[in-house]
Scaffold this active site. Structure first.
Site: not given
Ligand code: UDP
Length: 322
Positions: A33, A36, A141, A169, A188, A281
């Site tokens: 937790l 979660g 990660y 993905f 995102l 990253g």
């Molecule tokens: N991203 C963004 N703004 C945000 C959160 C994410 O531009 O507030 C971009 C992030 O840099 C990546 C994509 O959205 O290119 C997906 O990011 P997310 O963290 O959702 O998933 P990840 O691909 O890291 O697993």
């Protein structure tokens, strides 16, 4: 058969746990937790609150419950956090996975479904990415998950341990009762929807100078329910087969700007956006070929459309996080 779901109070784990119950499995959820939510654990699942670092608690659990297989979701998942604090990712994602695997070996449990990730591939040489492509993570990660995959390879090779590694993905979307609710939220789609809900001013685009059509990062968004069905198929396939590695995505890439546009369509909100620096990253493009699991296990995503994925997250968010 009773299955153990680690991280079953989290976003993907809780939804898969609910699907497993629906498919007739008995389910025990293990979660510390730390990230979660107790309320997300499905009714009908047994719940054990413990940390994977606690070997005695794991031994007790395997002694007391006849666990036939383990689905391992418990992990830290944020790329940005991993760049700032790599050690905690190796502890939580790599070392704690080894601890769980050792406990399984000690108790003769040899079926394992692992939550792996597209982050294993780093900056891919080609898209869509197939499972044999080079594994060169660009962040701790992804590396922490790759280490776990390498351990699994050798356990299978030397000891006949059976495992499926599912390389997700970008998991997204929600069911009627469960969705994504990280604190703080870094992903995102939920961040965009927080703007539509009036909980944030604007969405920050992390970089628009990537080598992609509109300069923003491209990702392959896959509905969490489609991930769930893949877990059930993988678990069943482990009856016959010893080592399965599959990408899970829809094979379609959407840029950050395209995701924001889709959310504008779905919510009717203007969703202001501003461009900021790249997030360290992040690979530019990650798009899956999932032909392997489609061909071998008959996996068929049922919710492949981006608008439908975002729509399901939006509906859930308006109900649950008003
Ligand atoms: N991203 C963004 N703004 C945000 C959160 C994410 O531009 O507030 C971009 C992030 O840099 C990546 C994509 O959205 O290119 C997906 O990011 P997310 O963290 O959702 O998933 P990840 O691909 O890291 O697993």
């Amino acid at each position: 058969m009773r299955v153990l779901v680690t991280g079953g109070a989290g976003y993907i784990g809780s939804i898969v746990a609910a699907e497993l119950l629906g498919a007739g499995y008995e389910v025990t959820v293990l979660d510390n937790l730390s990230r979660g939510h107790r309320a997300a654990v499905p009714e009908g699942a047994a719940f054990v609150e413990t940390d994977l670092a606690d070997r005695q608690a794991l031994d007790r659990l395997f002694r007391e419950q006849a666990i036939g297989a383990v689905l391992h979701f418990a992990a830290f998942i944020e790329v940005g956090e991993s760049m700032n604090d790599p050690a905690v990712f190796f502890r939580n994602n790599s070392a704690n996975t080894l601890q769980l695997l050792e406990a399984m070996l000690a108790h003769g449990v040899d079926r394992f479904v692992f939550s792996s990730t597209a982050a294993l591939y780093g900056n891919p040489r080609r898209v869509p990415i197939v499972e044999d492509d080079p594994l060169t993570p660009t962040n701790p990660y992804g590396e922490s998950k790759l280490i776990a995959e390498r351990m699994l390879f050798w356990l299978h090779d030397r000891l006949g341990f059976r495992y499926a590694s599912l390389r997700y993905f970008n998991a997204a979307g929600a069911t009627a009762t469960r969705g994504e609710n990280h604190q703080p939220e870094s992903h995102l789609i939920p961040r965009i929807l927080q703007v539509a809900q009036g909980r944030a001013q604007d969405i920050k685009i992390f970089g628009d100078d990537y080598p992609t059509p509109d300069g923003t990062c491209v990702r392959d968004y896959v509905h969490v329910l489609d991930l769930a069905s893949a877990h059930v198929l993988a678990l069943q396939a482990l009856e016959e087969r010893g080592r399965l590695i599959y990408n899970l995505g829809n094979g379609c890439g959407f840029s950050v700007r395209e995701v924001i546009d889709a959310a504008r369509r779905v919510t009717g909100h203007p969703i202001p956006a501003s461009v900021h620096q790249r997030r360290p990253g992040d690979p530019a493009t990650l798009v899956a070929s999932s032909e392997k699991i489609r061909g071998e296990l008959g996996w068929q995503p049922r919710h492949p459309g981006l608008d439908a994925i975002i729509g399901s997250a939006w509906e859930w968010m308006r109900r649950a996080l008003a």
